[in-house]
Design a protein around this motif. Sequence first.
Motif, PDB file in Angstrom:
ATOM      1  N   MET A   1       0.812  -1.222   0.000  1.00 10.13           N
ATOM      2  CA  MET A   1       0.000   0.000   0.000  1.00 10.13           C
ATOM      3  C   MET A   1       0.843   1.269   0.000  1.00 10.13           C
ATOM      4  N   LEU A   2       1.995   1.240   0.683  1.00  9.42           N
ATOM      5  CA  LEU A   2       2.726   2.494   0.911  1.00  9.42           C
ATOM      6  C   LEU A   2       4.151   2.535   0.359  1.00  9.42           C
ATOM      7  N   VAL A   3       4.671   1.389  -0.085  1.00  9.35           N
ATOM      8  CA  VAL A   3       6.045   1.381  -0.592  1.00  9.35           C
ATOM      9  C   VAL A   3       6.089   0.940  -2.056  1.00  9.35           C
ATOM     10  N   SER A   4       5.347  -0.097  -2.382  1.00 10.84           N
ATOM     11  CA  SER A   4       5.390  -0.647  -3.739  1.00 10.84           C
ATOM     12  C   SER A   4       4.756   0.291  -4.756  1.00 10.84           C
ATOM     13  N   HIS A   5       5.253   0.217  -6.006  1.00  9.08           N
ATOM     14  CA  HIS A   5       4.624   1.019  -7.072  1.00  9.08           C
ATOM     15  C   HIS A   5       3.206   0.538  -7.367  1.00  9.08           C
ATOM     16  N   ASN A   6       2.842  -0.645  -6.861  1.00  7.80           N
ATOM     17  CA  ASN A   6       1.465  -1.122  -7.042  1.00  7.80           C
ATOM     18  C   ASN A   6       0.471  -0.441  -6.104  1.00  7.80           C
TER      19      ASN A   6
ATOM     20  N   LEU B   1      -1.852  20.210  13.130  1.00  8.34           N
ATOM     21  CA  LEU B   1      -0.688  19.419  13.554  1.00  8.34           C
ATOM     22  C   LEU B   1       0.488  19.559  12.598  1.00  8.34           C
ATOM     23  N   VAL B   2       0.220  19.398  11.291  1.00 10.83           N
ATOM     24  CA  VAL B   2       1.335  19.297  10.327  1.00 10.83           C
ATOM     25  C   VAL B   2       1.333  20.401   9.275  1.00 10.83           C
ATOM     26  N   GLY B   3       0.328  21.268   9.312  1.00  8.61           N
ATOM     27  CA  GLY B   3       0.331  22.441   8.436  1.00  8.61           C
ATOM     28  C   GLY B   3      -0.172  22.189   7.031  1.00  8.61           C
ATOM     29  N   GLU B   4      -0.596  20.967   6.733  1.00  8.25           N
ATOM     30  CA  GLU B   4      -1.112  20.688   5.379  1.00  8.25           C
ATOM     31  C   GLU B   4      -2.019  19.463   5.397  1.00  8.25           C
ATOM     32  N   ASP B   5      -2.640  19.222   4.232  1.00  5.20           N
ATOM     33  CA  ASP B   5      -3.530  18.064   4.112  1.00  5.20           C
ATOM     34  C   ASP B   5      -2.705  16.823   3.750  1.00  5.20           C
ATOM     35  N   PRO B   6      -3.249  15.642   4.034  1.00  5.90           N
ATOM     36  CA  PRO B   6      -2.497  14.418   3.733  1.00  5.90           C
ATOM     37  C   PRO B   6      -2.378  14.146   2.226  1.00  5.90           C
ATOM     38  N   ASP B   7      -1.161  13.826   1.803  1.00  9.23           N
ATOM     39  CA  ASP B   7      -0.956  13.371   0.418  1.00  9.23           C
ATOM     40  C   ASP B   7      -1.605  12.005   0.220  1.00  9.23           C
ATOM     41  N   ILE B   8      -1.562  11.202   1.278  1.00 12.46           N
ATOM     42  CA  ILE B   8      -2.066   9.824   1.207  1.00 12.46           C
ATOM     43  C   ILE B   8      -2.890   9.553   2.466  1.00 12.46           C
ATOM     44  N   VAL B   9      -4.006   8.875   2.288  1.00 16.67           N
ATOM     45  CA  VAL B   9      -4.756   8.379   3.455  1.00 16.67           C
ATOM     46  C   VAL B   9      -4.725   6.854   3.415  1.00 16.67           C
ATOM     47  N   PHE B  10      -4.303   6.248   4.507  1.00 17.77           N
ATOM     48  CA  PHE B  10      -4.203   4.790   4.648  1.00 17.77           C
ATOM     49  C   PHE B  10      -5.511   4.309   5.259  1.00 17.77           C
ATOM     50  N   GLU B  11      -6.369   3.752   4.411  1.00 14.29           N
ATOM     51  CA  GLU B  11      -7.757   3.423   4.791  1.00 14.29           C
ATOM     52  C   GLU B  11      -7.951   1.933   5.005  1.00 14.29           C
ATOM     53  N   HIS B  12      -8.714   1.591   6.030  1.00 10.94           N
ATOM     54  CA  HIS B  12      -9.206   0.223   6.218  1.00 10.94           C
ATOM     55  C   HIS B  12     -10.450   0.147   7.096  1.00 10.94           C
ATOM     56  N   PRO B  13     -10.772   1.190   7.942  1.00 12.25           N
ATOM     57  CA  PRO B  13     -12.012   1.055   8.716  1.00 12.25           C
ATOM     58  C   PRO B  13     -13.255   1.006   7.826  1.00 12.25           C
ATOM     59  N   GLY B  14     -13.200   1.698   6.654  1.00 14.61           N
ATOM     60  CA  GLY B  14     -14.302   1.554   5.702  1.00 14.61           C
ATOM     61  C   GLY B  14     -15.439   2.523   5.942  1.00 14.61           C
ATOM     62  N   ARG B  15     -16.639   1.983   6.088  1.00  9.56           N
ATOM     63  CA  ARG B  15     -17.842   2.812   6.081  1.00  9.56           C
ATOM     64  C   ARG B  15     -17.774   3.968   7.084  1.00  9.56           C
ATOM     65  N   SER B  16     -17.253   3.735   8.264  1.00 11.19           N
ATOM     66  CA  SER B  16     -17.287   4.793   9.278  1.00 11.19           C
ATOM     67  C   SER B  16     -16.354   5.957   8.944  1.00 11.19           C
ATOM     68  N   THR B  17     -15.301   5.717   8.168  1.00 12.86           N
ATOM     69  CA  THR B  17     -14.285   6.763   7.960  1.00 12.86           C
ATOM     70  C   THR B  17     -14.086   7.193   6.509  1.00 12.86           C
ATOM     71  N   MET B  18     -14.604   6.434   5.545  1.00  6.41           N
ATOM     72  CA  MET B  18     -14.231   6.689   4.146  1.00  6.41           C
ATOM     73  C   MET B  18     -14.647   8.092   3.677  1.00  6.41           C
TER      74      MET B  18
ATOM     75  N   ILE C   1      -6.270   7.994  -1.670  1.00  4.77           N
ATOM     76  CA  ILE C   1      -6.793   7.215  -0.543  1.00  4.77           C
ATOM     77  C   ILE C   1      -6.534   5.764  -0.922  1.00  4.77           C
ATOM     78  N   VAL C   2      -5.667   5.105  -0.190  1.00  6.37           N
ATOM     79  CA  VAL C   2      -5.357   3.706  -0.519  1.00  6.37           C
ATOM     80  C   VAL C   2      -6.052   2.832   0.518  1.00  6.37           C
ATOM     81  N   THR C   3      -6.866   1.889   0.031  1.00  6.55           N
ATOM     82  CA  THR C   3      -7.710   1.118   0.947  1.00  6.55           C
ATOM     83  C   THR C   3      -7.580  -0.376   0.712  1.00  6.55           C
ATOM     84  N   CYS C   4      -7.604  -1.135   1.813  1.00  5.86           N
ATOM     85  CA  CYS C   4      -7.487  -2.592   1.692  1.00  5.86           C
ATOM     86  C   CYS C   4      -8.562  -3.299   2.492  1.00  5.86           C
ATOM     87  N   ALA C   5      -9.521  -2.570   3.031  1.00 14.30           N
ATOM     88  CA  ALA C   5     -10.474  -3.254   3.918  1.00 14.30           C
ATOM     89  C   ALA C   5     -11.647  -2.356   4.255  1.00 14.30           C
TER      90      ALA C   5
END
Length: 470
Positions: free
Chosen positions: A233-238, A325-342, A355-359
């Motif tokens: 999700m976060l390192v591979s080019h896939n 906190l960090v002064g900008e918006d996220p470049d990437i969101v690591f998603e898996h909670p699904g319906r409650s957070t998407m 937004i990269v999601t696996c679950a």
Amino acid sequence: MALVLGGDRPSDVTVASNLAGMSEILDAVRSGASAEELASTDMPAMTRAVFVRRDEQTMFDGMLSGDKDPRRSLHVDEVPLPQLAPDEVFVAVMASSINFNSVWTSIFEPLSTFGFLDRLGKESIWGQRHALDYHVIGSDAAGVVLRAGSAVRNWKVGDEVTVHCNYVDDQDPTSHEDSMLSSSQRIWGFETNFGGLADIAVVKANQLMHKPTHLTWEEAAVNALCNSTAYRMLVSHNGAPVTQGDVVLIWGASGGLGSFAVQHVLNSGGTPVGVVSSDTKVKTLHELGCEYVIDRRANEYRFWKDEHTQDQGEWRRLGNDIRALVGEDPDIVFEHPGRSTMGASVFVAKRGGTIVTCAATSGYMIEYDNRHLWMKLKTIKGSHFSNYREAWAANQTIIDGKVVPPLSAVFPLEETGVAAFEVHHNRHEGKIAILCVAPEEGLGVTNSELRARVGEDRLTIFRRHDREPL
Ligand code: NAP
């Protein structure tokens, strides 16, 4: 006496068995026998294993998800070992781990996994072995090769291994660009039988990887599934690879996936913003090196006003908290909670972000405001486990000590149901290991010098905090 379901065709049979976990070859493994000794010791006909039963797959019908109890559906008993296919090995599983897919299987959600086994059973003669009336689960393992099939070239009896869970048919042409795109791709121990929560597991040779020498068996057993998934999700080019300076919002940042995601973002030069739900977890993440952490429970986000309506003001409040906190918006969101957070995830991602999601732990029927996606040129990227190359690379990050196992607790095999209950109810941090053949914790380290270099403090970050009571 042990209840045995199965054989060539499943049927209920009661047979005499050894005491759980006792066999000459497993004793030999425990005492560090040589490869020659292991090769000359008989394999048992049975193994101790954790399984669900076909005749119980409707036992929770009509109940709320949270009331479905893995302690009732997960059984530990002896089951027969199947014949080994030429491309497979038997592994003495020193330790395994609880993954969320163990929870899904144990509560028969969203589907009973017997459908997967039946489909595999129709594919080939070797596949038929899997379609039984019990399903031995478990998608992680660290252990010792006991036997290798005649077509296995790179591994031999006595090798110390970890196991990744991508189960592919290498004679399927669709497996060959990226095996996760294979139409026959499965997750071992979830969509196949004979998984890792057992004393002896059946594993394809192309699932094997070297055990990290500086880790104990239980530390080595908790990484392959979640680390490989986070790596793709976060390192591979896939996936959505992080580059230096990227801000990455990570839901469940001290959970199974999240604790690896945080480490990969840090290693890639990005800035993780972890979301968790307790003060203890905030502390864990700070120790892991994640400076920016949001406590979603303390902040009381209510993304859903009711079952049908989301609150965009709450999405905005999360976005503002991240900017503060960090002064900008996220470049990437690591998603898996699904319906409650998407909905929130799509909203807070940066213009052009991913937004990269696996679950979808909280529900897979997702709702988000598409205007925020198209007008701000964002991308939603689906991802699922990893191919062998990615799993191998992810394992290398562990071997090198660049990523540490987030081991928080260890349970004996007999208490797998209790461990799955803990994960189902989000009462854990990081990963829970299950001791199978290993007689006690702390065994298996063969490179103490590397262990000292990585640091005992770092290797035990997730074990230093008491879990919160219910
Ligand atoms: P985990 O160890 O239980 O961690 C999940 C974390 O998500 C929890 O620690 C929790 O953190 C957070 N969370 C849970 N419900 C949430 C909600 N409603 N809103 C916000 N945060 C929530 O599980 P995991 O191993 O990381 O797995 C997570 C999901 O990914 C599961 O559904 C699993 O089946 C799936 N998965 C998929 C793959 C794949 O290859 N496709 C691989 C691994 C896992 P806080 O309470 O601290 O916020």
